[in-house]
Design an enzyme around this catalytic site. Structure first.
Site, PDB file in Angstrom:
ATOM      1  N   ARG A  23      41.449  32.833  39.758  1.00 29.92           N
ATOM      2  CA  ARG A  23      42.680  33.262  39.065  1.00 29.92           C
ATOM      3  C   ARG A  23      43.286  32.139  38.236  1.00 29.92           C
ATOM      4  O   ARG A  23      44.501  32.098  38.033  1.00 29.92           O
ATOM      5  CB  ARG A  23      43.722  33.801  40.052  1.00 29.92           C
ATOM      6  CG  ARG A  23      43.337  35.133  40.674  1.00 29.92           C
ATOM      7  CD  ARG A  23      44.554  35.828  41.276  1.00 29.92           C
ATOM      8  NE  ARG A  23      44.118  36.948  42.102  1.00 29.92           N
ATOM      9  CZ  ARG A  23      44.614  37.228  43.299  1.00 29.92           C
ATOM     10  NH1 ARG A  23      45.556  36.478  43.816  1.00 29.92           N
ATOM     11  NH2 ARG A  23      44.174  38.253  43.983  1.00 29.92           N
ATOM     12  N   ARG A  27      49.040  33.755  36.007  1.00 29.48           N
ATOM     13  CA  ARG A  27      50.501  33.797  36.116  1.00 29.48           C
ATOM     14  C   ARG A  27      51.191  32.465  36.305  1.00 29.48           C
ATOM     15  O   ARG A  27      52.392  32.366  36.119  1.00 29.48           O
ATOM     16  CB  ARG A  27      50.885  34.708  37.295  1.00 29.48           C
ATOM     17  CG  ARG A  27      50.395  36.117  37.165  1.00 29.48           C
ATOM     18  CD  ARG A  27      50.583  36.898  38.441  1.00 29.48           C
ATOM     19  NE  ARG A  27      49.699  36.428  39.502  1.00 29.48           N
ATOM     20  CZ  ARG A  27      49.675  36.933  40.730  1.00 29.48           C
ATOM     21  NH1 ARG A  27      50.514  37.891  41.044  1.00 29.48           N
ATOM     22  NH2 ARG A  27      48.846  36.463  41.628  1.00 29.48           N
ATOM     23  N   ARG A  36      52.061  37.745  28.483  1.00 29.91           N
ATOM     24  CA  ARG A  36      52.389  38.836  29.399  1.00 29.91           C
ATOM     25  C   ARG A  36      53.657  39.560  28.974  1.00 29.91           C
ATOM     26  O   ARG A  36      53.799  40.775  29.172  1.00 29.91           O
ATOM     27  CB  ARG A  36      52.553  38.288  30.827  1.00 29.91           C
ATOM     28  CG  ARG A  36      52.602  39.390  31.870  1.00 29.91           C
ATOM     29  CD  ARG A  36      52.633  38.843  33.275  1.00 29.91           C
ATOM     30  NE  ARG A  36      53.985  38.825  33.801  1.00 29.91           N
ATOM     31  CZ  ARG A  36      54.295  38.879  35.088  1.00 29.91           C
ATOM     32  NH1 ARG A  36      53.338  38.919  35.995  1.00 29.91           N
ATOM     33  NH2 ARG A  36      55.543  38.860  35.488  1.00 29.91           N
ATOM     34  N   ASP A  72      39.629  42.263  35.059  1.00 25.38           N
ATOM     35  CA  ASP A  72      40.081  42.730  36.364  1.00 25.38           C
ATOM     36  C   ASP A  72      38.962  43.509  37.023  1.00 25.38           C
ATOM     37  O   ASP A  72      38.178  44.174  36.334  1.00 25.38           O
ATOM     38  CB  ASP A  72      41.322  43.619  36.211  1.00 25.38           C
ATOM     39  CG  ASP A  72      42.003  43.857  37.546  1.00 25.38           C
ATOM     40  OD1 ASP A  72      41.665  44.853  38.219  1.00 25.38           O
ATOM     41  OD2 ASP A  72      42.855  43.052  37.939  1.00 25.38           O
ATOM     42  N   TYR A 149      40.137  50.417  46.900  1.00 23.40           N
ATOM     43  CA  TYR A 149      41.145  50.872  45.938  1.00 23.40           C
ATOM     44  C   TYR A 149      40.904  52.322  45.519  1.00 23.40           C
ATOM     45  O   TYR A 149      41.858  53.081  45.339  1.00 23.40           O
ATOM     46  CB  TYR A 149      41.129  49.966  44.704  1.00 23.40           C
ATOM     47  CG  TYR A 149      41.665  48.586  44.976  1.00 23.40           C
ATOM     48  CD1 TYR A 149      43.044  48.369  45.109  1.00 23.40           C
ATOM     49  CD2 TYR A 149      40.817  47.497  45.119  1.00 23.40           C
ATOM     50  CE1 TYR A 149      43.548  47.100  45.370  1.00 23.40           C
ATOM     51  CE2 TYR A 149      41.303  46.227  45.382  1.00 23.40           C
ATOM     52  CZ  TYR A 149      42.680  46.035  45.502  1.00 23.40           C
ATOM     53  OH  TYR A 149      43.168  44.788  45.770  1.00 23.40           O
TER      54      TYR A 149
END
Length: 346
Positions: A23, A27, A36, A72, A149
């Site tokens: 990652r 972020r 973003r 993703d 998921y």
């Protein structure tokens, strides 16, 4: 120009330990947050220019030894026909998950060039922009993690509904896992054709299963993917929490195994054997420590792994509240200390 990661995965001797972070494109970087604010999550994934810019940020800002494609794992269920939403600060939502045999009418094994062509376009653009500065890692989610998921319909700490589906409807579970596996093999082969230098399979939820269940519902499908890819590219398998099957994962033919921070390096090495590359296993939360503590902990980690057959990484993804200078301290310390360790060992 920097092929440390690739040489390590090929089992060659290197002048220091390569380092990157799961990652790493995301972020915690202010430059990422600017994008973003302007663009939705899947807009960032599906626009090659944006995916390229985000992928390159940690190479330019942090100095890591590899770029990892910004995308993703849920682009695969999306390509198979399920709606996937990503709600900022809340996580993924699949409004119509797979529950019964009838739900299989809504999904398919797609033509990846049509459904995931935007990923391949991004890879080509990233490779051009990298211009040999560092290798590019492609990736996909492991079939078990994607089933979680696709059945649960959202993130969960336990994925109890997904597990119950496997226990109550094992034939349907294996049917879904095989569909995801076939899609993933085609997808990763497409990534390799587009130019990635290595691929990583993320089984983020493998550790929710017992050893027997992991080797029933996860490992056979990971093995299929590794077998299909290992002669075309270098393959890393990261099954978080599934340390109990390191020996079996090492037998898959993968070039590297990722490990989290809950298993000591010497135990992992004993289980995996002397030849396979181990990747990890710094606790991401430790990057919130003062920089002198980070440096000391990195030294401990490197001394436990030794100077070869190791890729320095976190035991899971970097946290969004990690200061950028702390991430840089992690990378810089790996570079400095691993070089010193190699000199000392010689």
């Amino acid at each position: 120009m920097n092929d440390l990661l690739l040489r390590t995965l090929r089992g060659e001797k290197t002048e220091r330990t390569p380092v990157w972070m799961m990652r790493q494109a995301g972020r915690y970087l202010p430059e990422y947050m600017v994008l973003r604010e302007k663009y939705g999550f899947f807009e960032r994934c599906q626009t090659p220019e944006l995916a390229c810019a985000i992928t390159l940020q940690p190479v330019d800002i942090i100095g890591v030894d590899a770029a990892i494609l910004f995308s993703d794992i849920l682009v695969v269920p999306q390509a198979m026909g399920l709606e996937v939403q990503l709600i900022e600060s809340k996580g993924p939502l699949l409004p119509d998950p797979i529950k019964t045999a009838n739900d299989f009418n809504r999904i398919r094994i797609p033509e990846v060039d049509e459904t995931l062509g935007y990923v391949f376009d991004a890879i080509k653009m990233i490779k051009q922009e990298l211009n040999g500065r560092a290798p590019l890692i492609g990736f996909a989610g492991a079939p078990w993690t994607l089933l979680c998921y696709m059945v649960q319909g959202k993130g969960s700490k336990t994925f109890d509904e997904a597990k119950a589906f496997c226990y109550k409807e094992p034939a349907l579970a294996h049917q879904l896992l095989q569909m995801v596996t076939d899609t993933t093999i085609a997808y990763l082969k497409g990534q390799v054709k587009a130019g990635v230098d290595t691929v990583q399979i993320f089984d983020s939820w493998g550790g929710l299963l017992s050893k027997d269940d992991f080797e029933t519902f996860s490992l056979p499908y990971i093995n299929q993917i590794v077998k299909a890819l290992k002669d075309e590219t270098l393959v890393i398998v990261f099954a978080k929490g599934a340390w109990y099957s390191l020996k079996e994962m090492a037998a898959s033919g993968a070039h590297g195994l990722g490990i989290d921070w809950c298993i000591p390096p010497q135990v992992a090495r004993q289980m995996a054997g002397p030849d396979i590359v181990l990747q990890g296993n710094f606790d991401p939360a430790k990057l919130l420590s003062p920089i002198p503590v980070i440096k000391n902990e990195v030294k401990k980690m490197l001394s436990r792994f030794g100077s070869q057959h190791h890729i320095a990484n976190l035991g899971h993804g970097i946290l969004p509240n990690v200061p950028v200078d702390h991430a840089r301290a992690f990378v810089d310390t790996v570079k400095e200390v691993s070089s010193e360790l190699l000199v000392a060992s010689n």
